[in-house]
Design a protein around this motif. Sequence first.
Motif, PDB file in Angstrom:
ATOM      1  N   LEU A 234       6.701   7.735  -4.616  1.00  0.00           N
ATOM      2  CA  LEU A 234       7.434   6.731  -3.840  1.00  0.00           C
ATOM      3  C   LEU A 234       6.782   6.499  -2.482  1.00  0.00           C
ATOM      4  N   ASN A 235       6.355   7.577  -1.851  1.00  0.00           N
ATOM      5  CA  ASN A 235       5.729   7.435  -0.532  1.00  0.00           C
ATOM      6  C   ASN A 235       4.376   6.742  -0.608  1.00  0.00           C
ATOM      7  N   LYS A 236       3.689   6.885  -1.731  1.00  0.00           N
ATOM      8  CA  LYS A 236       2.374   6.276  -1.895  1.00  0.00           C
ATOM      9  C   LYS A 236       2.432   4.917  -2.599  1.00  0.00           C
ATOM     10  N   ARG A 237       3.613   4.486  -3.006  1.00  0.00           N
ATOM     11  CA  ARG A 237       3.725   3.270  -3.800  1.00  0.00           C
ATOM     12  C   ARG A 237       3.146   2.035  -3.102  1.00  0.00           C
ATOM     13  N   PRO A 238       3.367   1.829  -1.815  1.00  0.00           N
ATOM     14  CA  PRO A 238       2.761   0.646  -1.187  1.00  0.00           C
ATOM     15  C   PRO A 238       1.239   0.603  -1.343  1.00  0.00           C
TER      16      PRO A 238
ATOM     17  N   ALA B 184     -11.767   7.695  -4.243  1.00  0.00           N
ATOM     18  CA  ALA B 184     -12.037   8.001  -2.837  1.00  0.00           C
ATOM     19  C   ALA B 184     -10.877   7.621  -1.931  1.00  0.00           C
ATOM     20  N   ASP B 185      -9.836   7.033  -2.487  1.00  0.00           N
ATOM     21  CA  ASP B 185      -8.719   6.521  -1.688  1.00  0.00           C
ATOM     22  C   ASP B 185      -7.636   7.590  -1.549  1.00  0.00           C
ATOM     23  N   THR B 186      -7.479   8.126  -0.339  1.00  0.00           N
ATOM     24  CA  THR B 186      -6.499   9.192  -0.112  1.00  0.00           C
ATOM     25  C   THR B 186      -5.064   8.677  -0.114  1.00  0.00           C
ATOM     26  N   GLY B 187      -4.900   7.363  -0.175  1.00  0.00           N
ATOM     27  CA  GLY B 187      -3.555   6.793  -0.161  1.00  0.00           C
ATOM     28  C   GLY B 187      -2.858   6.832  -1.507  1.00  0.00           C
ATOM     29  N   ILE B 188      -3.602   7.202  -2.572  1.00  0.00           N
ATOM     30  CA  ILE B 188      -3.008   7.299  -3.903  1.00  0.00           C
ATOM     31  C   ILE B 188      -3.234   8.701  -4.445  1.00  0.00           C
TER      32      ILE B 188
ATOM     33  N   LEU C   1       5.249   1.741 -15.547  1.00  0.00           N
ATOM     34  CA  LEU C   1       4.556   2.569 -16.535  1.00  0.00           C
ATOM     35  C   LEU C   1       3.414   3.341 -15.874  1.00  0.00           C
ATOM     36  N   THR C   2       2.669   2.664 -15.021  1.00  0.00           N
ATOM     37  CA  THR C   2       1.539   3.293 -14.338  1.00  0.00           C
ATOM     38  C   THR C   2       1.992   4.400 -13.401  1.00  0.00           C
ATOM     39  N   LEU C   3       3.012   4.132 -12.603  1.00  0.00           N
ATOM     40  CA  LEU C   3       3.476   5.121 -11.635  1.00  0.00           C
ATOM     41  C   LEU C   3       4.092   6.329 -12.315  1.00  0.00           C
TER      42      LEU C   3
END
Length: 209
Positions: free
Chosen positions: A77-81, A108-112, A62-64
């Motif tokens: 998908l690439n950022k899911r981890p 501040a997190d560039t991974g998401i 739901l969140t994704l």
Amino acid sequence: MVARVVGGVGEDAGVESGIGPVVGDDGIARCPWGASSDVYVAYHDTEWGVRVSGEAAHLERLTLEAFQSGLSWLTILNKRPRFREVFAGFDADAVAAFGPADVERLMADTGIVRNRRKVEAAITNARATVALREQGGLEAFIWSFRPEPGPAPVLTGDVPTTSPASLALSKALKKAGFAHVGPTTMHALMEAIGLVDDHLAGCHRRGTA
């Protein structure tokens, strides 16, 4: 290019609307978006339309799906981890306890995907998920909106973006305190976790939902 979102798969899928399954180099017929990249092939063949189990798994999807709105599903998908790391494995109790400092940390997190409205909605939805346990929990709630199976879509243009069931689920979730759960996003969720089977007729995954 795909003219609609298919289970979160956006216009970057590299296929025309109004076509049927395509056969890959491996000789397997797939929905066109599911054959457009190695990442999509893996997701299409192993996850899309497959039921998940448990509160955290449903909260994650739901969140994704909410984060994907307006973006490429490949990006998600690439950022899911990293999403799983920063959102505590989508443990509802943990995310529900996030406060303003956590919002700033996530922004501040560039991974998401750094979208404040979506970040805040994710926390709101975790809190709503905890509250929903009094009504049987998120998983049972979502699955109570499973519609009767419909005919298999033949072409990509036959796949709907919304449905009466996704509209009803959207309204019910909003009433229960959830945010960013519009009917299009909820239809994508329903496709992704197997409430509906929108694999095309002739796709090797048709009938696995």
